[in-house]
Scaffold this active site. Structure first.
Site, short mmCIF file in Angstrom:
data_model
loop_
_atom_site.label_atom_id
_atom_site.label_comp_id
_atom_site.label_asym_id
_atom_site.label_seq_id
_atom_site.Cartn_x
_atom_site.Cartn_y
_atom_site.Cartn_z
N CYS A 29 48.01 19.22 17.19
CA CYS A 29 48.73 18.03 17.64
C CYS A 29 47.68 17.01 18.11
O CYS A 29 46.49 17.32 18.21
CB CYS A 29 49.62 18.40 18.82
SG CYS A 29 48.65 19.06 20.19
N GLU A 143 49.16 24.66 32.53
CA GLU A 143 49.86 23.37 32.65
C GLU A 143 50.76 23.37 33.89
O GLU A 143 50.86 22.36 34.61
CB GLU A 143 50.69 23.09 31.39
CG GLU A 143 51.43 21.76 31.48
CD GLU A 143 52.33 21.48 30.29
OE1 GLU A 143 51.96 21.85 29.16
OE2 GLU A 143 53.40 20.89 30.49
S1 SF4 Z 1 51.61 18.15 25.33
FE1 SF4 Z 1 50.38 19.85 24.51
S2 SF4 Z 1 51.33 20.37 22.55
FE2 SF4 Z 1 52.09 18.33 23.15
S3 SF4 Z 1 50.72 16.81 22.18
FE3 SF4 Z 1 49.90 17.25 24.23
S4 SF4 Z 1 48.43 18.94 23.94
FE4 SF4 Z 1 49.73 18.86 22.12
#
Ligand code: SF4
Length: 327
Positions: A29, A143
């Site tokens: 991503c 996170e």
């Molecule tokens: S929140 Fe996590 S999965 Fe979503 S774009 Fe950001 S790094 Fe990628």
């Protein structure tokens, strides 16, 4: 079925044919691409070693490649010599970690994904309104540690709808919820519904905190699972979004396996299967997918397809101190 790409390869596998279908989108991503590029640009600008707190993204292969270029991965900041350039991972950090870096005189480059930072700001905004926060996410994930550590005031962490009944909040009229970025959309909706039923005055972003990449990959693996006999998800065991992809495929009653790389493939999983679907978590590089396909070619003659799906054009800006370097 509508197919965006189709090709047949001459496999080394004898007498067996296997339809291999790729999900679209899959793999990296924009937040992961940015985090990796931050480490690479920092190595280029400042020279090795560059210190990174925790895995920059949840993938051993990515970490090992960066380690070979001079990145050093540490669990805690006290392992970093004072004054050394330090990068925070894509998952984000608490304010306490930020303060500790400052007190140790560490020049920090923050690779927190902007979509994680957005959740931090949202949580703090609700807290400033005098609301207690219900954070939907998985305990122990970096996170979640980061998000909980950036909100002033009370934060309750829950992961399932069944946990809502046991919540003891100070004021049911002053509540907000936020979510981890990599959750299952359907599971999260069930938790939000339970919260709204018990606390009608609660406010929150619905499932919009679940990032675009997670949502797109979940939709794609759902479509993939409807079309194949077995699903393989390339991703690390500690990658939240990769685990959700495997679960979503399994919910379609399709045998689904999370594989770190091609070596993790057990050919027995494919017994009796004529088609295999492959996707990859947001932190899994595409070359791991290609190596998995090579491995399948040793087992059977492979016919490749890619399902139609969303094309992503998201790209996040580099931190200012690295912006002038070529990507
Ligand atoms: S929140 Fe996590 S999965 Fe979503 S774009 Fe950001 S790094 Fe990628």
């Amino acid at each position: 079925m509508d197919k965006s790409a189709s090709a047949t390869s001459t496999g080394q596998g004898k007498g067996r044919r296997l339809r291999v279908v790729l999900a679209q989108p899959r793999g990296f991503c924009a937040g992961v691409e940015r985090a990796i590029e931050i480490v690479e640009r920092a190595l280029e600008k400042y020279g090795p070693p560059i210190y990174v707190r925790h895995e920059i993204v949840h993938n051993r292969h990515v970490v090992e490649r960066l380690r070979a270029k001079g990145a050093r991965f540490v669990d805690e900041l006290d392992e970093i010599p004072p004054g050394s350039v330090t990068i925070f991972s894509a998952h984000g950090v608490s304010r306490a970690v930020e303060a500790s870096a400052e007190s140790r005189d560490l020049p920090v480059i923050d690779a927190t994904c902007p979509l994680v930072s957005k959740v931090h700001s949202e949580g703090q905004r609700y807290a400033t309104q005098g609301r207690e926060i219900i954070l939907i996410g998985h305990a122990g994930h970096p996170e979640i540690e980061g998000t909980m550590g950036r909100i002033d005031g009370k934060v309750y962490l829950i992961s399932k709808a069944e946990e809502v009944a046991a919540l003891q909040v100070s004021n049911p009229e002053k509540l907000a919820f936020i979510t981890q970025t990599t959750l299952s959309v359907d599971d999260t909706r069930a938790v939000i519904d339970a919260l709204k039923e018990r606390f009608p005055g609660i406010v929150g972003p619905d499932t919009k905190d679940i990032c675009y990449a997670t949502q797109n990959r979940q939709r794609a693996v759902h479509d993939l699972a409807m079309d194949v006999d077995v699903v393989l998800v390339v991703g690390a065991a500690n990658s939240s979004n990769s685990n959700r992809l495997r679960e979503i495929a399994a919910e379609q009653n399709v045998p689904s396996y999370l594989v770190a790389d091609a070596d993790a493939l057990d050919p027995q999983w494919l017994e009796g299967a004529t088609s295999v679907g492959i996707t990859a978590g947001a932190s899994a590089p595409e070359d791991l997918v290609q190596k998995l396909i090579e491995r399948l070619r040793e087992i059977a003659e492979v016919e490749m397809e890619t399902l139609p799906g969303i094309t992503e054009n998201v790209r996040f800006r580099m931190p200012a101190e690295l912006a002038e370097l070529a990507g």
